[in-house]
Design an enzyme around this catalytic site. Structure first.
Site, PDB file in Angstrom:
ATOM      1  N   SER A   1       0.802  -1.218   0.000  1.00 38.88           N
ATOM      2  CA  SER A   1       0.000   0.000   0.000  1.00 38.88           C
ATOM      3  C   SER A   1       0.836   1.270   0.000  1.00 38.88           C
ATOM      4  O   SER A   1       0.369   2.316  -0.458  1.00 38.88           O
ATOM      5  CB  SER A   1      -0.927   0.006   1.218  1.00 38.88           C
TER       6      SER A   1
ATOM      7  N   GLU B   1      -6.578   8.673  12.042  1.00 39.77           N
ATOM      8  CA  GLU B   1      -5.200   8.840  12.485  1.00 39.77           C
ATOM      9  C   GLU B   1      -4.427   7.619  12.018  1.00 39.77           C
ATOM     10  O   GLU B   1      -4.458   6.573  12.650  1.00 39.77           O
ATOM     11  CB  GLU B   1      -5.126   8.995  14.012  1.00 39.77           C
TER      12      GLU B   1
ATOM     13  N   HIS C   1       0.208   5.243   6.306  1.00 38.57           N
ATOM     14  CA  HIS C   1       0.013   5.721   4.937  1.00 38.57           C
ATOM     15  C   HIS C   1       0.191   7.230   4.839  1.00 38.57           C
ATOM     16  O   HIS C   1      -0.108   7.971   5.772  1.00 38.57           O
ATOM     17  CB  HIS C   1      -1.369   5.302   4.440  1.00 38.57           C
TER      18      HIS C   1
END
Length: 254
Positions: A10, A189, A193
């Site tokens: 990711s 939060e 990422h």
């Protein structure tokens, strides 16, 4: 046209509109390159093992050509304990990374290993912790043992997060107040990422290293020292994202 294929999780993948402002550094690489096609095959949740076992590496190897680059960045999800993702750093993890290296080289392409960016983890005294453990070191050692170029994004990010500190670093990650983004109405939060500012600077660092190590012709680069507004980051339409996720898979694992 020379191409750069990206394999990772990711932190690398190009995100869809419904996930903005979350982004991966792969979707910022075009800002620093010209005459080069970036083929971002990274997928959220992928580890070196799952990316290989689900046929995503096979798809890359079916499409990569002599002279192309394959940038490989894993580690975050290899730490996860569930079956199908976990790989021990100095055994399975290096075993799977070798498949990317050997597969690219067998096709005349050039692999590059990239230890991923560190998470944002600070203790009560403002000291940054290195949550990825020995996975970055496992990548460094493999790169040295098989003579593969290394771009140490992990060390770059550790230095940057530490310089920013516990509070300022929140501006680089996906920290949003309730109502700030329609995609995250309750706020979020996220210490893993990045937002556009974060991925732009990570992509800039990687591009500078590609230039410094002579991995692409100097004419392939642009904007290495230029200010890049966050608005330059774009996201994929959700239907395009889904199509690419499903189509960039080969049934024959190589």
């Amino acid at each position: 046209m020379k191409r750069i294929f990206l394999a990772g999780g990711s932190s690398v993948c190009t995100r869809q509109i419904s996930m903005a402002p979350m982004a991966g550094w792969g979707q910022a690489m075009d800002l620093f390159l010209q005459g080069v096609e970036v083929v971002n095959c990274a997928r959220a949740g992928a580890s070196s093992r799952s990316f290989y076992e689900r046929g995503r590496l096979a798809w890359i190897l079916d499409n990569i050509a002599p002279g192309d680059l394959l940038l490989v960045s894993f580690g975050h999800n290899d730490m996860r304990s569930e079956a199908g993702r976990f790989s021990a750093p100095f055994s399975d993890f290096q075993f799977y990374l070798r498949k990317y290296v050997d597969g690219a080289r067998a096709r005349g392409a050039h692999p590059v290993l990239i230890p991923g960016q560190e998470r944002r983890v600070f203790d009560a005294y403002g000291n940054m912790r290195r949550s990825l453990g020995v996975y970055p070191q496992a990548i460094r050692e493999l790169a040295q043992s098989v003579s593969v170029p290394l771009i140490d994004l992990h060390e770059f990010s550790c230095n940057w997060w530490q310089q920013l500190g516990a509070e300022e670093s929140k501006k680089v990650f996906v920290y949003l107040r309730p109502g700030e983004s329609p995609n995250y109405p309750d706020g979020v939060e996220d210490n893993t990422h990045l937002r556009p500012q974060g991925v732009i600077e990570c992509a800039r660092f990687i591009s500078r290293e590609l230039y410094a190590q002579g991995l692409l012709h100097p004419g392939c680069f642009r904007n290495l020292d230029a200010h890049i507004p966050e608005q330059e980051i774009t996201w994929l339409p959700d239907d395009v994202f889904e199509h690419l996720t499903k189509s960039r898979v080969s049934e024959v694992v190589r």
